[in-house]
Scaffold this active site. Structure first.
Site, PDB file in Angstrom:
ATOM      1  N   ASP A   1       0.839  -1.182   0.000  1.00  0.00           N
ATOM      2  CA  ASP A   1       0.000   0.000   0.000  1.00  0.00           C
ATOM      3  C   ASP A   1       0.888   1.251   0.000  1.00  0.00           C
ATOM      4  O   ASP A   1       1.898   1.293   0.705  1.00  0.00           O
ATOM      5  CB  ASP A   1      -0.866  -0.037   1.271  1.00  0.00           C
ATOM      6  CG  ASP A   1      -1.900   1.056   1.309  1.00  0.00           C
ATOM      7  OD1 ASP A   1      -2.795   1.035   0.451  1.00  0.00           O
ATOM      8  OD2 ASP A   1      -1.815   1.928   2.193  1.00  0.00           O
TER       9      ASP A   1
ATOM     10  N   GLU B   1       1.473   0.236  -4.920  1.00  0.00           N
ATOM     11  CA  GLU B   1       0.998   1.514  -5.422  1.00  0.00           C
ATOM     12  C   GLU B   1       2.197   2.451  -5.521  1.00  0.00           C
ATOM     13  O   GLU B   1       2.753   2.844  -4.488  1.00  0.00           O
ATOM     14  CB  GLU B   1      -0.024   2.114  -4.459  1.00  0.00           C
ATOM     15  CG  GLU B   1      -1.324   1.347  -4.375  1.00  0.00           C
ATOM     16  CD  GLU B   1      -2.321   2.023  -3.436  1.00  0.00           C
ATOM     17  OE1 GLU B   1      -3.471   2.207  -3.835  1.00  0.00           O
ATOM     18  OE2 GLU B   1      -1.946   2.377  -2.301  1.00  0.00           O
TER      19      GLU B   1
END
Ligand code: CA
Length: 673
Positions: free
Chosen positions: A355, A384
């Protein structure tokens, strides 16, 4: 998370400001360079270790005045049965020993820092915890292994591009009454076989097998903060991006959060069940921030060390959740690396999704990938490649998608393809290539070639990125939807207001056909294959089951959609041409055709690419609402997809020539000579 506030940020602003002010006053005495110079510990025995001769507690806290460990007889006993002063070891760690195997006991640490005793904490290396993770537990891990665990292996994977990733939340997947699953919302929901919806369609793990995905990516499954494990009947829901104990499973996904072994055993049972079905497990990990600031387990063991700060001493906030961790400090880097390795070894996890990965530095991510590959070469890592706010970490060191070439064995999500195909994520009404908006063709092509350099792709026309940031298709994850933002169904409903659901389903098929035939690794959100929605709620991180649960009756209503996805996945898995592994192969084998009209892309994958038995694959995407015409070279072609239908074995044959491409559809042909 995708550039949006998580649950932490729900604090009223005034309250947040008060906390920040106190924080600054209390903690400005240590500067950043002093923190970075702290001695790191290179061992892997932090927390508790039980051996033949006894139980050893070890905590890393180089700035502590003194440390003690509190031993409890149970998770709820009001007072510790004993309190042991820990001894400083000179390498930043503190140690205490018991001359017996203290199985069944619970423990916490207390750190004295700056002359003040901080609150109790289970530490940052609790691998078993009681209810809500407030106390660590001492258990015998051998007792948590399901039968056959020693022989358990995930699927072998040569390259990440061979994976088909299915992103799911435990509760979404099984909690709806129509799932037919007994253990709803639990890890072991995925161990139940032969389950069907009320309408007779396969659900649960059988559904995954039928669909043909290679990996499930499970939303955060470590112990998170938001769901009260002592009150499960209240049916709280959360995505889980609020980490509390990074190295123990979340209790609310177990059948008995009060028993520390149960969540561990049941998570392993889930993983084994998936492995037995030939499906790998990717874990979503959120090391970039913690649920709490001064009260986090990081802060209560080594105040300030694990976080970055602004010049005024306040927590910097690249996560948008109130803090950001400092992977550029050795002990935080060690922590991330050792934590994922622990999940890989103890739980047989097959991949990790980071993340807000760009909060971490590229060196840390390189170490993560390298050390995981040493454990199991099939493990892959993606994340990400962005942050949700500015960071003190220099841009050149961030694990951004634009820096993916500074990393080895790390892939990033392509927001280029995502936004170009379906319309921008932040503007519900915006349309994309697949829904008739012109001008996104070149960005879709960037997605098709996995953001690698290609002589026919003009990156200056890219919407999001202006250069070929990937050096290899192994660095790119393609997708059009995930847990963040509107589901594809909701996006299509909001951006195609005058259309029918049948027309939207055509658009969804086209969008996913672009994803699954593009170079790079395809990724899809659970339930998309049966046209699931979330009632238009774009940030459903704590929405009730009525928003988040997948209604499996949709599989009956949208059987045509499910069959399309299944064939699409079969096509990709059968043909290595869609899974090239080098930029050079892509540049050589993919040839784009000149076409007339907007929302039209036509290209070939030539030369039996990547060892494919098909000599040439012709792919045409018509994202317009009108019939378009292309000229197909004469030959003996098999029609794989046309007019919203697809079959990996072929629908028909054609000799080529001038060909009409139906509105909002993909046209795919293949020839062997
Ligand atoms: Ca929890």
């Amino acid at each position: 998370m995708n550039l949006k506030l998580s649950n932490l940020c729900a604090l009223p602003l005034i309250f947040s400001a008060m906390i920040c002010e106190q924080t600054i006053q209390a903690q400005t005495m240590i500067d950043e360079s002093t923190l970075s110079a702290m001695p790191a510990y290179e061992g892997t025995d932090l927390g508790v270790t039980v051996g033949r001769s006894g139980t050893v507690f070890k905590l890393w806290s180089p700035m502590a005045d003194s440390v003690r460990v509190n031993i409890y007889d149970s998770a709820n006993s009001p007072h510790p049965a004993s309190v042991i002063a820990m001894t400083e070891s000179g390498d930043g760690t503190w140690t205490a020993r018991l001359d017996r195997q203290a199985y069944g006991k619970f423990y916490t640490f207390n750190v004295s820092h700056g002359g003040r005793w901080l609150d109790e904490t289970p530490g940052v290396w609790a691998k078993a915890v009681g209810v809500n993770g407030r106390r660590a537990a001492i258990i015998d891990f051998a007792g948590t292994d399901p039968e056959g665990w020693k022989e358990d292996r995930g699927p072998e994977l040569k390259n990440i591009t061979d994976a088909v990733i299915y992103e799911m939340h435990h509760r979404d997947f099984s909690v709806h009454p129509s799932s037919g699953i007994v253990n709803k919302g639990k890890f072991i929901a995925l161990t139940e076989k032969d389950v069907v919806s009320g309408l007779g369609d396969k659900t649960g793990i059988d559904h995954l097998k039928e669909l043909g995905v290679t990996h499930v990516h499970i939303l955060p499954s470590y112990d998170f903060n938001s769901v009260d494990e002592s009150n499960l009947p209240s049916n709280q829901y959360n995505w889980g991006y609020d980490p509390y104990n990074y190295n123990a499973p979340e209790g609310s996904y177990s059948t008995n959060p009060a028993d520390p072994s149960t969540r561990i055993r049941e998570m392993k049972q889930m993983i084994k069940s998936l492995h037995d079905a030939g499906i790998g497990v990717v874990m979503d990990v959120v090391y970039n921030h913690t649920a709490n600031n001064d009260d986090s387990n990081f802060s209560l063991t080594a105040p300030r060390y694990y976080y970055r700060h602004r010049p005024d001493g306040s927590y910097s906030d690249a996560s948008g959740c109130g803090n950001e961790t400092a992977s550029d400090r050795r002990q935080m880097q060690n922590y991330i690396v050792n934590s994922v390795k622990y999940w890989a070894m103890e739980y047989h996890i097959d991949g990790f999704r980071f993340d807000l990965m760009a909060i971490h530095d590229t060196e840390t991510m390189n170490r993560v990938a390298r050390e995981l590959k040493e454990i199991n070469p099939s493990i892959f890592v993606y994340g990400e490649g962005w942050t949700a706010g500015d960071s003190p970490l220099p841009v050149g060191r961030r694990a951004l998608k634009e820096n993916v070439n500074k990393m080895n064995g790390i892939a990033v999500f392509s927001d280029d393809l995502r936004d170009a195909v379906k319309g921008h994520y932040s503007d519900a009404a915006d349309r994309g290539f697949a829904t008739g908006k012109p001008g996104n063709e070149e960005t879709v092509k960037i997605g098709i070639v996995a953001a690698t350099a290609h002589p026919q792709v003009d990156y200056t026309k890219g919407n999001n990125s202006k250069f070929a940031y990937a050096g290899s298709p192994l660095q790119i994850i393609n997708y059009v939807s995930c847990h963040d933002d509107l589901t594809l169904t909701d996006k299509l409903r909001k951006s195609m207001p005058g259309s029918t659901d049948d027309q939207r389903k055509r658009a969804a098929r086209l969008a996913q056909t672009i994803v699954f035939t593009s170079q790079g690794t395809p990724f899809m959100f659970a339930g998309e294959e049966i046209f699931r929605d979330k009632k238009g709620v774009h940030n459903s991180y704590k929405s009730p089951d009525s928003i988040n649960a997948i209604d499996w009756r949709l599989k009956h209503d949208n059987a045509d959609q499910f069959n399309y996805y299944r064939e699409l996945i079969k096509l990709r898995r059968r043909h290595p041409a869609f899974r090239m592994t080098t930029a050079e192969d892509i540049a050589r084998n993919i040839v784009f055709d000149k076409v007339d009209g907007d929302n039209l892309i036509s290209y070939s994958i030539k030369n039996n690419a990547n060892g494919d038995r098909w000599k040439e694959i012709k792919i045409v995407f018509n994202g317009s609402g009108e019939t378009r015409t292309v000229k197909i070279p004469k030959g003996d072609w098999t029609v794989i997809a046309a007019d919203g239908e697809i079959s990996a074995d072929g629908l028909a044959t054609t000799r080529g020539g001038v060909t009409n491409i139906a509105p909002t559809s993909a046209y795919i042909l293949a020839r062997t000579k």
